[in-house]
Design an enzyme around this catalytic site. Structure first.
Site, mmCIF file in Angstrom:
data_model
loop_
_atom_site.group_PDB
_atom_site.id
_atom_site.type_symbol
_atom_site.label_atom_id
_atom_site.label_comp_id
_atom_site.label_asym_id
_atom_site.label_seq_id
_atom_site.Cartn_x
_atom_site.Cartn_y
_atom_site.Cartn_z
ATOM 1 N N GLU A 95 -0.113 -1.038 5.736
ATOM 2 C CA GLU A 95 0.942 -0.499 6.596
ATOM 3 C C GLU A 95 0.788 1.000 6.797
ATOM 4 O O GLU A 95 0.967 1.523 7.906
ATOM 5 C CB GLU A 95 2.321 -0.814 5.999
ATOM 6 N N ASP A 116 0.850 -1.191 0.000
ATOM 7 C CA ASP A 116 0.000 0.000 0.000
ATOM 8 C C ASP A 116 0.884 1.237 0.000
ATOM 9 O O ASP A 116 2.082 1.172 0.323
ATOM 10 C CB ASP A 116 -0.944 -0.003 1.196
#
Length: 485
Positions: free
Chosen positions: A176, A111
């Site tokens: 994250e 991400d």
């Protein structure tokens, strides 16, 4: 830039040659991954779909290597406005289970932070663009490039028909940047299953301290995040009607925030330094050995002057001493123009970066006692409340662990130099999570240069770092195998 004095021979020579010859293919795959707008920060259904697509791409890539891949359902994320969004799956993959070989687990995330070209990007952030050997694109260095470099290393051994020198496991997440939703819980569940035979954990989610010299990272600071609220009433006041007859919440808050740290960066909270680990002579020498051009560092930071004048003092105050930063005030007037308002309720936000052997619960108590004392001295009729909204412990590794030795040798082979042994002033919770839960050696092995600009406009990874980083991981596999004998 550093490079070896002579190219390696034997298997490693073949591996390096293959990576050099196929570097354009590796860049093309990075381009395909950067093109996926896998933004986990903005809670938008379209972006969640992109995240799921990103994780599916990675799973396909890993299956193509012959890995067994498990997609762990991470459930749903509850948002403050009541809506729920699905959390992308966490990928657990493994390649090889030879009991004679060490098992190395790689952590990465796919991400990214939000990015829009109109925010100051010189190119489309989701179109990987190469300019003068720099590969610009959101996620290029944080963290899609390093994840792919590890995959490139594995795929090179497969392409050459060679056995992997180590058993490899992957744990790859897609949240994250949004706080690693569901990750810690999953690691706990899998402690005696997926992680039961893991010997070493490698994380590549930070940067070198210089533009051209590689580094190994053995510690990060923790973080305690606080909010202090001062309230008179819920609605604001007109300063012409009430100015001069109230204890104003903003004045109280400014006094409270001003009592936390002095102009030299020294934290003023009593007892805050009591738990800080003493500086040893061995540690001091590590700072002296680090290659850092202070003038270049200052210029690249666009800062007129730092608080300290020497390399050693700068590094120690970034890494091994706590710092306190004031982040903002909620409820205050911050629009353009002049508005004569007295805020009725304001919230100040600040955080303390923690170092060994500081403890979040002790720090929380010290902060609250200090602010209550300062507030009592003002004799204000307002209400004050202090809360710690985040408490993350610092992480430290043992640099004498086998994998640090193997990584040092690999750096020497690929780059022809000793690595800088660095700590990171920021907080990377996953390192501490792995260390605490599965209780195995954790190492941070960064690939990106100090100027890569993760989270910022024009994020990039240098082609050189990406390709040489792929070689570094391959050399690391071979060194780990030698040390495990």
């Amino acid at each position: 830039m550093f490079s070896p004095s002579s190219p390696p021979s034997g298997l490693l020579g073949k591996v390096f040659q293959y990576i050099d010859l196929h570097q354009n293919e590796f860049v093309q795959i990075l381009k395909e991954w950067v093109a996926v707008e896998s933004d986990s920060v903005q809670p938008v259904p379209r972006l969640r779909q992109e995240l799921f697509r990103m994780m599916a791409l990675a799973m396909d890539k890993l299956r193509g290597l012959g890995a067994s891949v498990d997609s762990v359902d991470a459930g749903f994320q509850q948002l403050p406005d009541g809506q729920t969004l699905p959390v992308p799956p966490i990928i657990l993959a493994e390649l090889g289970s030879d009991p004679k070989k060490p098992t190395v687990c790689f952590y990465g995330h796919l991400d990214v932070q939000p990015a829009r070209q109109e925010d100051g990007w010189l190119t489309d952030p989701y179109t990987l663009t190469e300019v003068d050997g720099k590969l610009y694109g959101r996620g290029a260095t944080d963290n899609k490039g390093p994840v792919l470099a590890w995959i490139n290393a594995v795929s090179t051994f497969r392409a050459l028909g060679e056995d992997l020198p180590v058993n490899v496991k992957f744990i790859i997440e897609g949240m994250e940047e949004a706080g690693s939703v569901a990750l810690e819980e999953m690691v706990g569940r899998e402690k005696d299953r997926f992680f039961s035979n893991v010997d070493y954990v490698v994380i590549s989610d930070n940067l070198w301290i210089s533009g051209g010299k590689p580094a190994l990272t053995y510690g990060t600071r923790g973080n305690s995040y606080f909010r202090v609220e001062v309230k008179c009433r819920d609605q604001d006041f007109h300063s012409g009607t009430f100015g001069g007859i109230l204890h104003e919440p903003m004045a109280d808050l400014v006094a409270l925030l001003g009592s936390l740290v002095d102009s030299s960066g020294h934290i003023l909270i009593p007892g805050i330094y009591d738990q800080v680990a003493p500086l040893t002579e061995e540690e001091r020498k590590m700072y002296e050995a680090i290659d850092l051009d202070l003038e270049e560092y200052r210029n690249s930071s666009h800062v007129k002057k730092f608080l300290f004048d020497t390399k050693e003092e700068i590094l120690m105050h970034l890494w091994r001493y706590p710092s306190l930063s004031i982040h903002g005030i909620e409820g205050a007037f911050d629009e353009p123009g002049a508005k004569t308002v007295i805020p009725g309720r304001v919230i100040g936000k600040f955080s303390i970066r923690l170092v060994p052997h500081m403890n979040t619960s002790v720090v929380e108590k010290q902060v609250k006692q200090h602010l209550e004392y300062i507030f009592s001295k003002r004799k204000s009729s307002n209400q004050m409340t202090v809360s710690m909204t985040l408490g993350l412990q610092p992480w430290m590794a043992n640099t004498k662990d086998k994998q640090y030795l193997a990584a040092t040798r690999a750096v020497r082979t690929v780059f022809g130099t000793e690595p800088d042994m660095t700590r990171d002033g920021s907080t990377i919770p996953i390192a501490r999570i792995f260390q605490d839960i599965i209780q195995k050696s954790v190492m941070m092995l960064p690939l990106g240069a100090v100027d890569d600009g993760e989270h910022a406009q024009n994020e990039k990874i240098n082609r050189w770092n990406y390709i040489e980083g792929s070689k570094l991981f391959a050399a690391f596999f071979l060194e780990m195998a030698k040390l495990h004998l």
